[in-house]
Design a protein around this motif. Structure first.
Motif, PDB file in Angstrom:
ATOM      1  N   ASP A  83     -17.002 -10.508 -80.115  1.00  0.00           N
ATOM      2  CA  ASP A  83     -17.046 -11.766 -79.365  1.00  0.00           C
ATOM      3  C   ASP A  83     -17.316 -11.513 -77.884  1.00  0.00           C
ATOM      4  N   GLU A  84     -16.691 -10.475 -77.351  1.00  0.00           N
ATOM      5  CA  GLU A  84     -16.862 -10.161 -75.931  1.00  0.00           C
ATOM      6  C   GLU A  84     -18.318  -9.831 -75.603  1.00  0.00           C
ATOM      7  N   VAL A  85     -18.894  -8.921 -76.361  1.00  0.00           N
ATOM      8  CA  VAL A  85     -20.247  -8.470 -76.022  1.00  0.00           C
ATOM      9  C   VAL A  85     -21.281  -9.571 -76.233  1.00  0.00           C
ATOM     10  N   LEU A  86     -21.104 -10.407 -77.254  1.00  0.00           N
ATOM     11  CA  LEU A  86     -22.062 -11.485 -77.476  1.00  0.00           C
ATOM     12  C   LEU A  86     -21.902 -12.589 -76.444  1.00  0.00           C
ATOM     13  N   SER A  87     -20.681 -12.783 -75.947  1.00  0.00           N
ATOM     14  CA  SER A  87     -20.463 -13.789 -74.908  1.00  0.00           C
ATOM     15  C   SER A  87     -21.032 -13.323 -73.571  1.00  0.00           C
ATOM     16  N   GLN A  88     -20.841 -12.043 -73.274  1.00  0.00           N
ATOM     17  CA  GLN A  88     -21.252 -11.520 -71.978  1.00  0.00           C
ATOM     18  C   GLN A  88     -22.728 -11.140 -71.923  1.00  0.00           C
ATOM     19  N   ARG A  89     -23.279 -10.690 -73.061  1.00  0.00           N
ATOM     20  CA  ARG A  89     -24.645 -10.156 -73.051  1.00  0.00           C
ATOM     21  C   ARG A  89     -25.539 -10.803 -74.103  1.00  0.00           C
ATOM     22  N   GLY A  90     -25.189 -12.024 -74.482  1.00  0.00           N
ATOM     23  CA  GLY A  90     -25.977 -12.713 -75.500  1.00  0.00           C
ATOM     24  C   GLY A  90     -27.436 -12.893 -75.110  1.00  0.00           C
ATOM     25  N   HIS A  91     -27.698 -12.951 -73.797  1.00  0.00           N
ATOM     26  CA  HIS A  91     -29.079 -13.135 -73.334  1.00  0.00           C
ATOM     27  C   HIS A  91     -29.943 -11.902 -73.588  1.00  0.00           C
ATOM     28  N   GLU A  92     -29.302 -10.770 -73.951  1.00  0.00           N
ATOM     29  CA  GLU A  92     -30.056  -9.546 -74.205  1.00  0.00           C
ATOM     30  C   GLU A  92     -30.513  -9.420 -75.658  1.00  0.00           C
ATOM     31  N   LEU A  93     -30.077 -10.343 -76.512  1.00  0.00           N
ATOM     32  CA  LEU A  93     -30.480 -10.280 -77.920  1.00  0.00           C
ATOM     33  C   LEU A  93     -32.006 -10.363 -78.039  1.00  0.00           C
ATOM     34  N   GLU A  94     -32.552  -9.558 -78.915  1.00  0.00           N
ATOM     35  CA  GLU A  94     -34.009  -9.483 -79.037  1.00  0.00           C
ATOM     36  C   GLU A  94     -34.603 -10.787 -79.580  1.00  0.00           C
ATOM     37  N   LYS A  95     -35.809 -11.110 -79.114  1.00  0.00           N
ATOM     38  CA  LYS A  95     -36.512 -12.306 -79.569  1.00  0.00           C
ATOM     39  C   LYS A  95     -37.141 -12.064 -80.946  1.00  0.00           C
ATOM     40  N   TYR A  96     -37.288 -13.121 -81.673  1.00  0.00           N
ATOM     41  CA  TYR A  96     -37.766 -13.014 -83.053  1.00  0.00           C
ATOM     42  C   TYR A  96     -39.287 -13.019 -83.162  1.00  0.00           C
ATOM     43  N   ASP A  97     -39.975 -13.481 -82.099  1.00  0.00           N
ATOM     44  CA  ASP A  97     -41.406 -13.770 -82.210  1.00  0.00           C
ATOM     45  C   ASP A  97     -42.230 -12.601 -82.725  1.00  0.00           C
ATOM     46  N   ARG A  98     -42.062 -11.422 -82.113  1.00  0.00           N
ATOM     47  CA  ARG A  98     -42.943 -10.312 -82.492  1.00  0.00           C
ATOM     48  C   ARG A  98     -42.659  -9.811 -83.900  1.00  0.00           C
ATOM     49  N   TYR A  99     -41.395  -9.911 -84.328  1.00  0.00           N
ATOM     50  CA  TYR A  99     -41.061  -9.478 -85.686  1.00  0.00           C
ATOM     51  C   TYR A  99     -41.657 -10.427 -86.721  1.00  0.00           C
ATOM     52  N   VAL A 100     -41.623 -11.722 -86.421  1.00  0.00           N
ATOM     53  CA  VAL A 100     -42.229 -12.704 -87.321  1.00  0.00           C
ATOM     54  C   VAL A 100     -43.740 -12.461 -87.427  1.00  0.00           C
ATOM     55  N   ALA A 101     -44.365 -12.154 -86.303  1.00  0.00           N
ATOM     56  CA  ALA A 101     -45.807 -11.897 -86.317  1.00  0.00           C
ATOM     57  C   ALA A 101     -46.147 -10.664 -87.154  1.00  0.00           C
ATOM     58  N   ILE A 102     -45.325  -9.598 -87.014  1.00  0.00           N
ATOM     59  CA  ILE A 102     -45.576  -8.368 -87.774  1.00  0.00           C
ATOM     60  C   ILE A 102     -45.397  -8.611 -89.270  1.00  0.00           C
ATOM     61  N   LEU A 103     -44.327  -9.306 -89.650  1.00  0.00           N
ATOM     62  CA  LEU A 103     -44.083  -9.588 -91.070  1.00  0.00           C
ATOM     63  C   LEU A 103     -45.183 -10.464 -91.656  1.00  0.00           C
ATOM     64  N   SER A 104     -45.667 -11.426 -90.875  1.00  0.00           N
ATOM     65  CA  SER A 104     -46.657 -12.380 -91.366  1.00  0.00           C
ATOM     66  C   SER A 104     -48.005 -11.719 -91.625  1.00  0.00           C
ATOM     67  N   GLU A 105     -48.248 -10.563 -91.032  1.00  0.00           N
ATOM     68  CA  GLU A 105     -49.486  -9.854 -91.317  1.00  0.00           C
ATOM     69  C   GLU A 105     -49.556  -9.400 -92.770  1.00  0.00           C
ATOM     70  N   LYS A 106     -48.389  -9.132 -93.355  1.00  0.00           N
ATOM     71  CA  LYS A 106     -48.329  -8.714 -94.749  1.00  0.00           C
ATOM     72  C   LYS A 106     -48.107  -9.906 -95.680  1.00  0.00           C
ATOM     73  N   VAL A 107     -47.080 -10.700 -95.365  1.00  0.00           N
ATOM     74  CA  VAL A 107     -46.767 -11.912 -96.132  1.00  0.00           C
ATOM     75  C   VAL A 107     -46.394 -12.996 -95.126  1.00  0.00           C
ATOM     76  N   PRO A 108     -47.174 -14.079 -95.022  1.00  0.00           N
ATOM     77  CA  PRO A 108     -46.876 -15.134 -94.045  1.00  0.00           C
ATOM     78  C   PRO A 108     -45.457 -15.671 -94.223  1.00  0.00           C
ATOM     79  N   ILE A 109     -44.778 -15.888 -93.090  1.00  0.00           N
ATOM     80  CA  ILE A 109     -43.407 -16.371 -93.120  1.00  0.00           C
ATOM     81  C   ILE A 109     -43.346 -17.749 -92.478  1.00  0.00           C
ATOM     82  N   ASP A 110     -42.718 -18.696 -93.163  1.00  0.00           N
ATOM     83  CA  ASP A 110     -42.592 -20.081 -92.704  1.00  0.00           C
ATOM     84  C   ASP A 110     -41.166 -20.278 -92.178  1.00  0.00           C
ATOM     85  N   LEU A 111     -41.010 -20.301 -90.853  1.00  0.00           N
ATOM     86  CA  LEU A 111     -39.683 -20.426 -90.260  1.00  0.00           C
ATOM     87  C   LEU A 111     -39.027 -21.763 -90.583  1.00  0.00           C
TER      88      LEU A 111
END
Length: 442
Positions: free
Chosen positions: A175-203
């Motif tokens: 709880d502490e680390v997610l409250s204090q550093r939640g803004h550092e969590l990685e964005k999903y965009d590039r992972y969705v793009a990489i996965l969609s190259e093999k099998v398109p993903i519908d968010l």
């Protein structure tokens, strides 16, 4: 199970992706080696989860060699076993029918780690054996975590070289680390793009909530936003970690949930039977009970049982630069004194003598917790506190008996058993067990 996904969609997508990847690879191969697994997909985290799965199977297979008829603790045997298993690990050869389900499971975990990191680490910690996170287990989590790795690193840092921490403590660190550093969590965009190259993903089909909410700082409740708009006081260094990530003022401690607190001659012990809600930052247990305006104590009623009662407290002075909140000395605040409950205050009259012979007998010191528990109490403890498991009950009593003092016993109850078995800390059974502990360590 994470509620941020439509589980049927997540399962089907993971299987489809695994089928496609395996079809491409095994069209030219019969087996896949360890080095090939590390480059199987363009997302390293998926590959690491597969290797982690194989590592668990490798350890499990090593245990199968052990037999009660041979001395596997002999140095020569240990060295031979280590050498043998190391050689085996260098010759990984997995067929498609075994790899495909492992790949699908690895992708499910990766998507959860990307879109719902809180649930991923929460579930990982709660599934630790004996409700304890060991230093070795924490290092393994770090080793096989690539996405949002700072969370795993934070857990190791907070262990500070200790051999283990209870899962309840590890969840508070989460709880502490997610409250204090939640803004550092990685964005999903590039992972969705990489996965969609093999099998398109519908968010829109995959997620129950907006992707924007699923990523970044943890979602906050109405009570964390609307009520904080009127709070203009100085921020305590012990709370308000989520405010740093979101820009809002911290919630007044007086609105936090009450936790029962026992005070002894050796110091304060705070029960934490349940973790704080996921939508608001955790309040450290050691600072909670000193919060101004609220307090909780256990006081005896006519049946000599401890019950949870609210305690009135003086109105705290307005927060200023001279306030202990501004200076960071929350536990030394002169405006509030936590209630004290001595080990024998409820069993003595104003003259300092026991109120009855029966009470004096029932509060006399004992040498063994197990032997002092009546048969009726034992059945109730097993059914009400240990989910009907006599084995769990016996193990817990044995561990409590081995504690060195009353404080350690209370810590064991608070950080392990109460959270593991979801105890109602105001129940008769818990009160009776605490009373027995007092007598054991009197």
């Amino acid at each position: 199970m994470s509620n941020k996904f439509h589980q049927s969609v997540l399962t089907e997508y993971s299987r489809s992706y695994a089928r496609r990847v395996c079809a491409d690879f095994f069209s030219n191969h019969t087996f896949i080696s360890g080095k090939q697994i590390l480059t199987l997909t363009p997302i390293g985290q998926i590959n690491l989860f597969i290797v982690s799965n194989l590592f668990d199977k490798w350890k499990s297979d090593a245990e199968k060699f052990r037999s009660p008829y041979f001395d596997f603790t002999h140095p020569e045997v240990e060295e031979a076993m280590r050498s043998f298993m190391n050689v085996v690990s260098q010759h990984i050869a997995v067929r498609r029918e075994h790899l495909e389900p492992m790949l699908a499971d690895a992708l499910r975990k990766t998507l959860t780690l990307i879109f719902d990191p809180r649930y991923f680490f929460d579930d990982l910690l709660r599934n630790q054996p004996d409700f304890t996170l060991t230093s070795d287990a924490a290092k393994q989590i770090v080793r096989y975590t690539q996405i949002n790795k700072f969370v795993a690193n934070y857990l190791v840092e907070r262990m500070n070289g200790k051999p283990f921490m209870y899962v309840n403590q590890a969840l508070n660190c989460l709880d502490e680390v997610l409250s204090q550093r939640g803004h550092e969590l990685e964005k999903y965009d590039r992972y969705v793009a990489i996965l969609s190259e093999k099998v398109p993903i519908d968010l829109n089909a995959l997620l129950r909530t907006s992707p924007g909410v699923a990523n970044g700082s943890p979602a906050r409740s109405f009570f964390d936003t609307e009520l904080e708009s009127d709070n203009t006081g100085a921020q305590s260094p012990n709370v308000g970690g989520a405010a740093e990530a979101s820009g809002n003022q911290p919630t007044d401690l007086s609105s936090a949930p009450l936790r029962p607190t026992l005070l002894t001659e050796t110091g304060q012990r705070t029960f934490s039977p349940a973790e704080p809600p996921m939508s608001q930052p955790a309040v450290p247990a050691d600072s909670f009970s000193d919060s101004p305006g609220v307090g909780v104590q256990f006081s005896p009623d006519e049946s000599d049982r401890y019950t949870r009662e609210p305690v009135a407290a003086p109105v705290a002075a307005p927060v200023s630069q001279a306030s202990p909140f501004a200076s960071g000395t929350l536990s030394q605040s002169p405006s509030f004194e936590a209630p004290r409950l001595s080990a024998d205050s409820d069993s003595r009259s104003g003259t300092g003598e026991p109120t009855s012979v029966a009470e004096a007998f029932h509060r006399a010191p004992i040498e063994s917790i197990g032997k002092s528990i009546s048969l009726n109490q034992k059945f109730r403890f097993i059914n009400q506190l240990f989910s009907g498991s006599s084995t769990s009950y016996a193990q817990a009593i044995e561990e409590l008996d081995q504690m060195e003092n009353y404080g350690q016993a209370l810590d064991l109850i608070s950080y392990r058993y109460a959270s593991q078995y979801l105890w109602d800390m105001s129940s008769d059974e818990v009160s009776e067990l605490v009373e027995i502990l007092k007598r054991r360590f009197a």
